[in-house]
Design a protein around this motif. Structure first.
Motif, PDB file in Angstrom:
ATOM      1  N   UNK A  13       0.830  -1.203   0.000  1.00  0.00           N
ATOM      2  CA  UNK A  13       0.000   0.000   0.000  1.00  0.00           C
ATOM      3  C   UNK A  13       0.868   1.257   0.000  1.00  0.00           C
ATOM      4  N   UNK A  14       1.928   1.248   0.789  1.00  0.00           N
ATOM      5  CA  UNK A  14       2.818   2.413   0.822  1.00  0.00           C
ATOM      6  C   UNK A  14       3.534   2.586  -0.512  1.00  0.00           C
ATOM      7  N   UNK A  15       3.920   1.491  -1.142  1.00  0.00           N
ATOM      8  CA  UNK A  15       4.589   1.560  -2.432  1.00  0.00           C
ATOM      9  C   UNK A  15       3.652   2.109  -3.505  1.00  0.00           C
ATOM     10  N   UNK A  16       2.415   1.668  -3.503  1.00  0.00           N
ATOM     11  CA  UNK A  16       1.428   2.178  -4.463  1.00  0.00           C
ATOM     12  C   UNK A  16       1.198   3.672  -4.248  1.00  0.00           C
ATOM     13  N   UNK A  17       1.094   4.093  -3.015  1.00  0.00           N
ATOM     14  CA  UNK A  17       0.903   5.511  -2.705  1.00  0.00           C
ATOM     15  C   UNK A  17       2.105   6.339  -3.153  1.00  0.00           C
ATOM     16  N   UNK A  18       3.297   5.837  -2.903  1.00  0.00           N
ATOM     17  CA  UNK A  18       4.510   6.543  -3.298  1.00  0.00           C
ATOM     18  C   UNK A  18       4.625   6.642  -4.815  1.00  0.00           C
ATOM     19  N   UNK A  20       2.194   6.478  -7.068  1.00  0.00           N
ATOM     20  CA  UNK A  20       1.149   7.353  -7.611  1.00  0.00           C
ATOM     21  C   UNK A  20       1.489   8.823  -7.367  1.00  0.00           C
ATOM     22  N   UNK A  21       2.115   9.140  -6.246  1.00  0.00           N
ATOM     23  CA  UNK A  21       2.542  10.516  -5.981  1.00  0.00           C
ATOM     24  C   UNK A  21       3.623  10.943  -6.959  1.00  0.00           C
ATOM     25  N   UNK A  22       4.579  10.057  -7.224  1.00  0.00           N
ATOM     26  CA  UNK A  22       5.649  10.372  -8.173  1.00  0.00           C
ATOM     27  C   UNK A  22       5.073  10.571  -9.569  1.00  0.00           C
ATOM     28  N   UNK A  26       5.287  13.970 -11.910  1.00  0.00           N
ATOM     29  CA  UNK A  26       5.846  13.928 -13.263  1.00  0.00           C
ATOM     30  C   UNK A  26       4.846  14.460 -14.281  1.00  0.00           C
ATOM     31  N   UNK A  27       3.587  14.057 -14.183  1.00  0.00           N
ATOM     32  CA  UNK A  27       2.573  14.517 -15.138  1.00  0.00           C
ATOM     33  C   UNK A  27       2.318  16.013 -15.015  1.00  0.00           C
ATOM     34  N   UNK A  28       2.293  16.518 -13.802  1.00  0.00           N
ATOM     35  CA  UNK A  28       2.092  17.956 -13.600  1.00  0.00           C
ATOM     36  C   UNK A  28       3.258  18.749 -14.180  1.00  0.00           C
TER      37      UNK A  28
END
Length: 59
Positions: A13-18, A20-22, A26-28
């Motif tokens: 769960x922490x890896x998925x959250x990290x 998705x934040x990255x 990048x997209x922004x």
């Protein structure tokens, strides 16, 4: 009642959250970079067209 810890699930769960934040960062950044490059390109085209028209009018 004995509670069993699920460390693998917590790490996932922490890896998925990290990740998705990255991806969001990048997209922004890509969005704003693309907009800036488009603005530069548009302004450059306007300057080239005005210079071309000026040179042609002097001939």
């Amino acid at each position: 009642m004995k509670i069993i810890a699920d460390n693998n699930g917590q790490i996932s769960a922490e890896l998925i959250l990290l990740l998705s934040t990255i991806i969001l960062i990048v997209l922004t950044t890509a969005y704003y970079t693309t907009n800036t490059f488009n603005d530069i390109t548009n302004h450059t085209q306007e300057v080239i067209e005005k210079g071309r028209e000026n040179i042609l009018s002097q001939l």
